[in-house]
Design a protein around this motif. Structure first.
Motif, PDB file in Angstrom:
ATOM      1  N   CYS A  91       1.084  -1.553   0.124  1.00 19.81           N
ATOM      2  CA  CYS A  91       0.020  -0.148  -0.044  1.00 19.81           C
ATOM      3  C   CYS A  91       1.264   1.327   0.004  1.00 19.81           C
ATOM      4  O   CYS A  91       0.591   2.398  -0.939  1.00 19.81           O
ATOM      5  N   THR A  96      -3.911   1.923  -5.815  1.00 27.15           N
ATOM      6  CA  THR A  96      -4.932   0.752  -5.568  1.00 27.15           C
ATOM      7  C   THR A  96      -5.083   0.136  -7.128  1.00 27.15           C
ATOM      8  O   THR A  96      -5.741  -1.244  -6.823  1.00 27.15           O
ATOM      9  N   LEU A  99      -2.284  -2.350  -6.753  1.00 26.42           N
ATOM     10  CA  LEU A  99      -3.206  -3.506  -5.768  1.00 26.42           C
ATOM     11  C   LEU A  99      -3.717  -4.348  -5.874  1.00 26.42           C
ATOM     12  O   LEU A  99      -4.110  -5.919  -5.203  1.00 26.42           O
TER      13      LEU A  99
END
Length: 135
Positions: A91, A96, A99
């Motif tokens: 992170c 995002t 991820l």
């Protein structure tokens, strides 16, 4: 008499009247107030680990690729890597979308903002959204 001293003649069109120049006031330039407002913004992403093996594999590679970032999180290249530490490292290094490709999925995004000046207590705002919701 010439036109400079003849008071009965109107002034030359190119010469401005003294009253017109003196009577015009320019608006004062507004100066910004220095209130020393301080704001703090904290963004919190809540994630679910969809594939623990994939998360650990990406994190182990990230430890090798960026040992300084890993050290800031207390991760040693020789030590064991826990799933929360692996997720924290990923992170810290990726957005995002990346991820999601690494086995993590965003479930909620929360932003907390506090602002205050030197004389008052902080004012806080918390906004929270899930996937597909507008913030």
């Amino acid at each position: 008499m010439n036109h400079l001293t003849d008071l009965t003649r109107p002034p030359h069109p190119a010469q401005p009247k003294l009253r017109a120049v003196v009577g015009v006031q320019r608006p004062a330039q507004a100066r910004p107030l220095d209130l020393r407002v301080r704001a703090q913004r904290i963004q919190i992403d809540e994630l679910i680990v969809d594939d623990p093996r994939q998360v650990l594999a990406h994190a182990e590679q990230a430890v090798l690729d960026d040992p300084e970032a890993a050290a800031l999180l207390g991760i040693c290249p020789a030590g064991p890597l826990s799933l929360p530490a692996a997720a924290a490292l990923l992170c810290a290094l990726h957005d995002t979308e990346a991820l999601t490709a690494m086995g993590l999925r965003l479930t909620r995004h929360t932003t907390r903002v506090s602002a205050s000046d030197q004389q008052t207590e902080p004012v806080s705002l918390v906004r929270s959204t899930g996937p597909g919701e507008e913030g």
